[in-house]
Design a protein around this motif. Sequence first.
Motif, PDB file in Angstrom:
ATOM      1  N   ILE A 136      30.071 -16.177  10.804  1.00  0.00           N
ATOM      2  CA  ILE A 136      28.548 -15.947  10.348  1.00  0.00           C
ATOM      3  C   ILE A 136      28.258 -17.117   9.520  1.00  0.00           C
ATOM      4  O   ILE A 136      27.031 -17.380   9.665  1.00  0.00           O
ATOM      5  N   ASP A 137      29.155 -17.873   9.014  1.00  0.00           N
ATOM      6  CA  ASP A 137      28.522 -19.118   8.753  1.00  0.00           C
ATOM      7  C   ASP A 137      28.039 -20.104   9.837  1.00  0.00           C
ATOM      8  O   ASP A 137      27.142 -20.962   9.606  1.00  0.00           O
ATOM      9  N   VAL A 138      28.801 -20.158  10.634  1.00  0.00           N
ATOM     10  CA  VAL A 138      28.553 -21.158  11.827  1.00  0.00           C
ATOM     11  C   VAL A 138      27.046 -20.367  12.704  1.00  0.00           C
ATOM     12  O   VAL A 138      26.360 -21.374  12.798  1.00  0.00           O
ATOM     13  N   ILE A 139      26.833 -19.136  12.468  1.00  0.00           N
ATOM     14  CA  ILE A 139      25.764 -18.775  13.026  1.00  0.00           C
ATOM     15  C   ILE A 139      24.632 -19.147  12.020  1.00  0.00           C
ATOM     16  O   ILE A 139      23.422 -19.524  12.484  1.00  0.00           O
ATOM     17  N   ARG A 140      24.648 -18.923  10.702  1.00  0.00           N
ATOM     18  CA  ARG A 140      23.872 -19.230  10.009  1.00  0.00           C
ATOM     19  C   ARG A 140      23.271 -20.707  10.094  1.00  0.00           C
ATOM     20  O   ARG A 140      22.132 -21.079   9.776  1.00  0.00           O
ATOM     21  N   THR A 141      24.405 -21.611  10.393  1.00  0.00           N
ATOM     22  CA  THR A 141      24.104 -22.975  10.502  1.00  0.00           C
ATOM     23  C   THR A 141      23.213 -23.311  12.027  1.00  0.00           C
ATOM     24  O   THR A 141      22.394 -24.025  11.956  1.00  0.00           O
ATOM     25  N   GLU A 158      10.551 -14.998   9.720  1.00  0.00           N
ATOM     26  CA  GLU A 158       9.473 -14.315  10.568  1.00  0.00           C
ATOM     27  C   GLU A 158       9.787 -14.896  11.958  1.00  0.00           C
ATOM     28  O   GLU A 158      10.921 -15.907  12.268  1.00  0.00           O
ATOM     29  N   GLY A 159       8.941 -14.369  13.088  1.00  0.00           N
ATOM     30  CA  GLY A 159       9.116 -14.824  14.170  1.00  0.00           C
ATOM     31  C   GLY A 159      10.421 -14.164  14.589  1.00  0.00           C
ATOM     32  O   GLY A 159      10.967 -13.394  14.413  1.00  0.00           O
ATOM     33  N   LEU A 160      11.280 -14.993  15.617  1.00  0.00           N
ATOM     34  CA  LEU A 160      12.441 -14.408  16.370  1.00  0.00           C
ATOM     35  C   LEU A 160      13.791 -14.929  15.762  1.00  0.00           C
ATOM     36  O   LEU A 160      14.654 -14.604  16.029  1.00  0.00           O
ATOM     37  N   LEU A 161      13.496 -15.987  14.832  1.00  0.00           N
ATOM     38  CA  LEU A 161      15.010 -16.349  14.075  1.00  0.00           C
ATOM     39  C   LEU A 161      15.655 -15.308  13.442  1.00  0.00           C
ATOM     40  O   LEU A 161      16.843 -15.288  13.609  1.00  0.00           O
ATOM     41  N   PRO A 162      15.144 -14.313  12.614  1.00  0.00           N
ATOM     42  CA  PRO A 162      15.998 -13.026  12.015  1.00  0.00           C
ATOM     43  C   PRO A 162      16.645 -12.392  13.243  1.00  0.00           C
ATOM     44  O   PRO A 162      17.797 -11.948  12.921  1.00  0.00           O
ATOM     45  N   SER A 163      15.776 -12.145  14.268  1.00  0.00           N
ATOM     46  CA  SER A 163      16.168 -11.123  15.145  1.00  0.00           C
ATOM     47  C   SER A 163      17.542 -11.901  15.895  1.00  0.00           C
ATOM     48  O   SER A 163      18.337 -11.276  16.509  1.00  0.00           O
ATOM     49  N   LEU A 164      17.219 -13.368  16.184  1.00  0.00           N
ATOM     50  CA  LEU A 164      18.373 -14.088  16.723  1.00  0.00           C
ATOM     51  C   LEU A 164      19.483 -14.007  15.783  1.00  0.00           C
ATOM     52  O   LEU A 164      20.679 -13.878  16.492  1.00  0.00           O
ATOM     53  N   TYR A 165      19.520 -14.088  14.649  1.00  0.00           N
ATOM     54  CA  TYR A 165      20.671 -13.940  13.795  1.00  0.00           C
ATOM     55  C   TYR A 165      21.346 -12.607  13.936  1.00  0.00           C
ATOM     56  O   TYR A 165      22.385 -12.512  14.097  1.00  0.00           O
TER      57      TYR A 165
END
Length: 361
Positions: A136-141, A158-165
């Motif tokens: 998850i740390d790598v994903i956050r980066t 906002e947008g698609l970044l939260p969904s991508l995470y």
Amino acid sequence: MASGGTTTRSAQSGARQKQWTEDNEAATAFLFASTPMDPYGFERPDGFDHATYNRFVSGYLGVLARRKQRWEQRLRPTEKNIGHSAKVKRYVRKGIPTEYRKLVWLVSSGANGKKLDNPGLYRSLLQSDERDEQAIDVIRTDVPRTFPENVHFRHPDEGLLPSLYNVLVAFVRYRPEIGYCQGLNYVAGVLLLVVKEEEPAFWLLTVLVDNVLPDYYSCGMRGLLVDTEVLSQLIRNRNLELHVHLEQIGVSWPVIFTKWFICLFVDFLPIDTVLRVWDCIFYEGSKIIMRTGLTIVLANADRLMRCEDIGDVVSCLRSYASSEAAVDCHAFLKSIFKVPKKINSKEISRLRKKYADRIPK
């Protein structure tokens, strides 16, 4: 007499409608080519060739209109009638209308079936307290680095970044033996641009990783190494002189092919072309990846024969990616079924077995 008048008025009305359509398409084409951003939210890069794109769009809009009409009149896509058949395959190869892409991808790939077989699983994965902090740390980066040139991926909240995470975290928990691999963020990002929702994007991602790209993202990336050798052999089988020349100047096939395969051409081909390729990947499977890679190499054979080192090869292929041959997604899709000639799943399976036996597990 009345009938003749009616026919004349009908013909005139049809001619006016045709002219209005042509004028509207031309205006829309000019608008698309002149804006600093494409319809998917990607900024035009510096030096973007507006003239080339305008030529492509002005003709392609008519193709899109005709394809949509045929899909609606002759296919009438629903979950029940877009299964695997020669007719649907032909329609998919000629382009899925934007309105139906999500439905066709989900149904034809089997992702919708997996979703229905696992109700509530996606949400439960997100709510899990499973400890996977390293991934998850790598994903956050990686998430904020995904498509910074796209307006939908610019703001962390906002947008698609939260969904991508969320999609990537759910995938890591769904496939802990794979975890997170760089490149998945780009694939998941494009899925979100198309389907707009997290859960469908998640199930499409699982289908790609489990069925279409086996062992591409696992530890050691054995499947990726195998397919690199497979594509190299396909090139050798079709253009021995080119294959020998590239090896003589020290070209390493993984250097060329790895990013194509890992990101499914997202970071190489224009987005319209990528989506057309993905239409066929979801419907026909991984042989389309081989067809696409092979077409790119063979279409540049003459120029590649003049290359003197790996730097020349990379520059040659990069310039092709922004050329009219790659921008014109309709022509490009036609070429992947003509340039490589016959490629079937049996040939790919045979070559995969051959090279899998040579690569340590």
